[in-house]
Scaffold this active site. Sequence first.
Site, PDB file in Angstrom:
ATOM      1  N   GLN A  53     -71.074  -5.546  65.285  1.00  0.00           N
ATOM      2  CA  GLN A  53     -71.640  -5.087  66.558  1.00  0.00           C
ATOM      3  C   GLN A  53     -72.040  -6.246  67.472  1.00  0.00           C
ATOM      4  O   GLN A  53     -72.295  -6.039  68.663  1.00  0.00           O
ATOM      5  CB  GLN A  53     -72.821  -4.155  66.309  1.00  0.00           C
ATOM      6  CG  GLN A  53     -74.037  -4.817  65.693  1.00  0.00           C
ATOM      7  CD  GLN A  53     -75.104  -3.814  65.254  1.00  0.00           C
ATOM      8  OE1 GLN A  53     -74.926  -3.041  64.323  1.00  0.00           O
ATOM      9  NE2 GLN A  53     -76.233  -3.825  65.945  1.00  0.00           N
TER      10      GLN A  53
ATOM     11  N   CYS B 275     -75.595  -0.096  66.791  1.00  0.00           N
ATOM     12  CA  CYS B 275     -75.340   0.444  65.449  1.00  0.00           C
ATOM     13  C   CYS B 275     -75.017   1.933  65.484  1.00  0.00           C
ATOM     14  O   CYS B 275     -74.181   2.414  64.727  1.00  0.00           O
ATOM     15  CB  CYS B 275     -76.555   0.201  64.568  1.00  0.00           C
ATOM     16  SG  CYS B 275     -78.073   0.902  65.218  1.00  0.00           S
TER      17      CYS B 275
ATOM     18  N   HIS C  13     -82.214   1.726  62.301  1.00  0.00           N
ATOM     19  CA  HIS C  13     -80.846   1.223  62.165  1.00  0.00           C
ATOM     20  C   HIS C  13     -79.935   2.343  61.670  1.00  0.00           C
ATOM     21  O   HIS C  13     -80.267   3.017  60.704  1.00  0.00           O
ATOM     22  CB  HIS C  13     -80.831   0.036  61.199  1.00  0.00           C
ATOM     23  CG  HIS C  13     -79.528  -0.691  61.140  1.00  0.00           C
ATOM     24  ND1 HIS C  13     -78.831  -1.048  62.277  1.00  0.00           N
ATOM     25  CD2 HIS C  13     -78.783  -1.126  60.096  1.00  0.00           C
ATOM     26  CE1 HIS C  13     -77.717  -1.675  61.911  1.00  0.00           C
ATOM     27  NE2 HIS C  13     -77.662  -1.723  60.600  1.00  0.00           N
TER      28      HIS C  13
END
Length: 482
Positions: A287, A293, A429
């Site tokens: 990323q 994410c 995340h």
Amino acid sequence: MAPWLLLLSLLGLLPGASPAPPHRAADARAREAAYPELLGPARFALEMYNRGRAAGTRAALGAVRGRVRRAGEGSLYSLKATLEEPPCNDPTVCQLPVSKKTLLCSFEVLDELGKHMLLRRDCGPVDTKVTGAGKPKDFTQGSALISPLFQPHSDDRNETLSSVLPLLNKDPLPQDFSVKMASIFKEFVTTYNRTYGTQEEAQWRLSVFSNNMVRAQKIQALDRGTAQYGITKFSDLTEEEFRAIYLNPLLKENRNKMMHLAKSIGDHAPPEWDWRTKGAVTNVKNQGMCGSCWAFSVTGNVEGQWFLKQGDLLSLSEQELLDCDKVDKACLGGLPSNAYLAIKNLGGLETEDDYSYSGHLQTCSFSAKKAKVYINDSVELSQNEQKLAAWLAKKGPISVAINAFGMQFYRRGISHPLRPLCSPWLIDHAVLLVGYGNRSGIPFWAIKNSWGTDWGEEGYYYLYRGSGACGVNAMASSAVVN
Ligand SMILES: *[C@@H]1O[C@H](CO)[C@@H](O)[C@H](O)[C@H]1NC(C)=O
Ligand SMILES: *[C@@H]1O[C@H](CO)[C@@H](O)[C@H](O)[C@H]1NC(C)=O
Ligand SMILES: *[C@@H]1O[C@H](CO)[C@@H](O)[C@H](O)[C@H]1NC(C)=O
Ligand SMILES: *[C@@H]1O[C@H](CO)[C@@H](O)[C@H](O)[C@H]1NC(C)=O
């Protein structure tokens, strides 16, 4: 309560913050330092904090409290300080108006023959109710300020602080700490090909690195799995920098929105499963310096769903989601539930090759003609990990979101942080479950991350399975392809 404070406290990064357990009294190496003795190190820490800040935005020192212990040739000061950041209304200085802000910081400053070095810095905003006690006089009664933070969450009873504390502050810094660190840091700079603009920047990164080595060591000491923590490509970033660049703040404020629950398919799961060996998972992606994410988690899931329905594994475009999903915030974070809707409303996903990743927001250039994949719906999955395993084995890789605690320093093995350190309520995340199993009797989830193959186990993260570790079961979802 401020959960980050709890975290710092648990890691022993808030000096003097513990409710004075017996072992602390026995620790004669550290002693409370008188206020005048702390001023030098505190001013140095403030100077480091303010470096690079424009005049008019620099913080001022509020209250200071701390301890000191001998460390090799010098003294190591563990400080807790409040910093006051001034309000800003001048658009030439700050882009948006900012009101006055109080931060609570913990610093570790090494003083060797009058030369100061900042080993640790962790700052965060203070709840204004708490800062009421911000005057130096009140501040000396620090335990009253901190103690509410030690009330564990009700389901954390088995892992309260008392089980953690004996581990902390046991090891004094070795005599040659700073020399050793400098040599390890040199190796890191070579291995990861780092260049720093100035000598000052390099010096600052060395101190961040040293701080991180200590943090990684503490995380290691507190892990109950088989994970190893240490030097990674993120070792020269402060916790604040890492969080701001790579994590996704939107996940903790919102949960997946308005998705209907998947029909149960029971809880019979094979003992182990791995979609990577069955061709349903593309290579690990990266990323970059962007909090995207959420897009990688969702494309990973759709790649799997498409493969299982159509027998064709296509690498799909995250950049399309960054640019065209207007509900989510590109590099500033997003939610899988919004991304599924965007894919459906846009009319599908292009491939990675056709709409390639730049890692920053661009104008949307999606073309329905180029879409290779569509989805018809999305569903939220059970929070029961046995059912999740059953679903995964039958239906494909699952988009999940987790608390990324410790991942900055994760190298390999099964991570199993203490629950208070990796609260399911602080999810930041998004990743992809691709399999599960046992390693030496320890049950794990195999998790595809999006930080490149030079992180973790070839880009993968292994997390303990069966106790809702780090909230892995809290936000599981999938696209549906009919
Ligand atoms: C605490 O641990 C014991 C034994 O390991 C277990 O029986 C009990 O259910 C646990 N309590 C909580 C609240 O998790
Ligand atoms: C190291 O970084 C420099 C500058 O960013 C780059 O030109 C060089 O190719 C890199 N070398 C390696 C081995 O990655
Ligand atoms: C995996 O480990 C768990 C917990 O130790 C155990 O209950 C389970 O039977 C193991 N499964 C396999 C397939 O070994
Ligand atoms: C699924 O979506 C595609 C593309 O929008 C559509 O052509 C197809 O008819 C849908 N399938 C079902 C069963 O609704």
